[in-house]
Design a protein around this motif. Sequence first.
Motif, PDB file in Angstrom:
ATOM      1  N   MET A   1       0.844  -1.195   0.000  1.00 23.64           N
ATOM      2  CA  MET A   1       0.000   0.000   0.000  1.00 23.64           C
ATOM      3  C   MET A   1       0.874   1.236   0.000  1.00 23.64           C
ATOM      4  N   ASN A   2       1.003   1.880  -1.134  1.00 23.44           N
ATOM      5  CA  ASN A   2       1.798   3.106  -1.164  1.00 23.44           C
ATOM      6  C   ASN A   2       1.081   4.197  -1.943  1.00 23.44           C
ATOM      7  N   PHE A   3      -0.247   4.153  -1.928  1.00 18.78           N
ATOM      8  CA  PHE A   3      -0.971   5.177  -2.670  1.00 18.78           C
ATOM      9  C   PHE A   3      -2.132   5.726  -1.865  1.00 18.78           C
ATOM     10  N   ILE A   4      -2.529   6.953  -2.206  1.00 20.28           N
ATOM     11  CA  ILE A   4      -3.770   7.559  -1.723  1.00 20.28           C
ATOM     12  C   ILE A   4      -4.587   7.873  -2.959  1.00 20.28           C
ATOM     13  N   ASP A   5      -5.705   7.224  -3.065  1.00 22.92           N
ATOM     14  CA  ASP A   5      -6.569   7.386  -4.230  1.00 22.92           C
ATOM     15  C   ASP A   5      -7.278   8.739  -4.216  1.00 22.92           C
ATOM     16  N   ALA A   6      -7.685   9.166  -3.013  1.00 20.50           N
ATOM     17  CA  ALA A   6      -8.425  10.427  -2.879  1.00 20.50           C
ATOM     18  C   ALA A   6      -8.507  10.803  -1.408  1.00 20.50           C
ATOM     19  N   ILE A   7      -8.920  12.024  -1.157  1.00 22.26           N
ATOM     20  CA  ILE A   7      -9.173  12.517   0.193  1.00 22.26           C
ATOM     21  C   ILE A   7     -10.666  12.803   0.312  1.00 22.26           C
ATOM     22  N   THR A   8     -11.274  12.319   1.389  1.00 22.66           N
ATOM     23  CA  THR A   8     -12.674  12.631   1.652  1.00 22.66           C
ATOM     24  C   THR A   8     -12.751  13.682   2.740  1.00 22.66           C
ATOM     25  N   LEU A   9     -13.332  14.815   2.421  1.00 27.40           N
ATOM     26  CA  LEU A   9     -13.553  15.873   3.404  1.00 27.40           C
ATOM     27  C   LEU A   9     -14.970  15.766   3.929  1.00 27.40           C
ATOM     28  N   GLU A  10     -15.106  15.789   5.230  1.00 23.85           N
ATOM     29  CA  GLU A  10     -16.433  15.738   5.847  1.00 23.85           C
ATOM     30  C   GLU A  10     -16.907  17.174   6.048  1.00 23.85           C
ATOM     31  N   VAL A  11     -17.989  17.523   5.385  1.00 20.88           N
ATOM     32  CA  VAL A  11     -18.444  18.912   5.324  1.00 20.88           C
ATOM     33  C   VAL A  11     -19.927  19.009   5.642  1.00 20.88           C
ATOM     34  N   ALA A  12     -20.369  20.216   5.960  1.00 20.12           N
ATOM     35  CA  ALA A  12     -21.784  20.426   6.264  1.00 20.12           C
ATOM     36  C   ALA A  12     -22.633  20.409   5.001  1.00 20.12           C
ATOM     37  N   ASP A  13     -22.075  20.896   3.890  1.00 18.97           N
ATOM     38  CA  ASP A  13     -22.817  21.017   2.633  1.00 18.97           C
ATOM     39  C   ASP A  13     -21.946  20.480   1.501  1.00 18.97           C
ATOM     40  N   THR A  14     -22.246  19.298   1.024  1.00 14.86           N
ATOM     41  CA  THR A  14     -21.394  18.665   0.005  1.00 14.86           C
ATOM     42  C   THR A  14     -21.445  19.406  -1.323  1.00 14.86           C
ATOM     43  N   GLU A  15     -22.611  19.916  -1.702  1.00 14.55           N
ATOM     44  CA  GLU A  15     -22.715  20.634  -2.971  1.00 14.55           C
ATOM     45  C   GLU A  15     -21.916  21.928  -2.939  1.00 14.55           C
ATOM     46  N   ALA A  16     -21.978  22.633  -1.830  1.00 12.27           N
ATOM     47  CA  ALA A  16     -21.223  23.883  -1.691  1.00 12.27           C
ATOM     48  C   ALA A  16     -19.724  23.605  -1.704  1.00 12.27           C
ATOM     49  N   ALA A  17     -19.308  22.520  -1.049  1.00  8.81           N
ATOM     50  CA  ALA A  17     -17.888  22.178  -1.012  1.00  8.81           C
ATOM     51  C   ALA A  17     -17.384  21.812  -2.400  1.00  8.81           C
ATOM     52  N   GLU A  18     -18.144  21.013  -3.119  1.00  5.52           N
ATOM     53  CA  GLU A  18     -17.741  20.626  -4.473  1.00  5.52           C
ATOM     54  C   GLU A  18     -17.646  21.858  -5.373  1.00  5.52           C
ATOM     55  N   ARG A  19     -18.576  22.768  -5.207  1.00 10.40           N
ATOM     56  CA  ARG A  19     -18.575  23.994  -6.014  1.00 10.40           C
ATOM     57  C   ARG A  19     -17.353  24.842  -5.687  1.00 10.40           C
TER      58      ARG A  19
END
Length: 207
Positions: A1-19
């Motif tokens: 295991m030597n990779f990070i595929d992605a980071i998940t951020l825990e947020v109040a509003d997923t649509e606002a964060a993605e935007r």
Amino acid sequence: MNFIDAITLEVADTEAAERFYTTAFGLGSELRFRASQEPSTGFRGYTLSLTVSQPANADALIEAAVDAGATVIKPAAKSMWGYGGTVQAPDGAIWKIATSAKKNTAPASREIDDIVLLLGVADVAASKKFYVEHGLTVGKSFGRVYVEFDAGTSPVKLALYKRKSLAKDAGVAPEGSGSHRIAICGAAPFTDPDGFAWETSALAAQS
């Protein structure tokens, strides 16, 4: 295991964060978002860094982030190591945008060279040992101060820094409590000594 595929951020509003992240940094699959109301106060124990090739690119990304709703923590400035600054996204995540270059050599762009997740840990040596035992390969190591792991083909690099030093570098107080509000998508699920959670990534699930 030597990779990070992605980071998940825990947020109040997923649509606002993605935007925000699409508008500010042009990030896509490297970031994922999950709705969460877990309590979190003060420094969350990590920063995310965008490394770029020249100061003008750092300025362009910081300006775009502020226009999209980020707050400046440390204004961009020259230092012994290069040039950069830190901002806090509307969801609370702290981002450092920096370059080792001190002069511009091309027109400004928002091109990002690397994404680095820096975890602020209590004991760098102990956390380094833990991650090596979980399959990561050390790329750079500076004793008990800083460790960077070999990213391979991973879109996100991982590094360890002492928590107080990381907070100082970001421009915030080191105190904080509650959820880290982040999960790391890698090869297997586990939780490290400082409470950072790893989850099985889509890439690992397909292998």
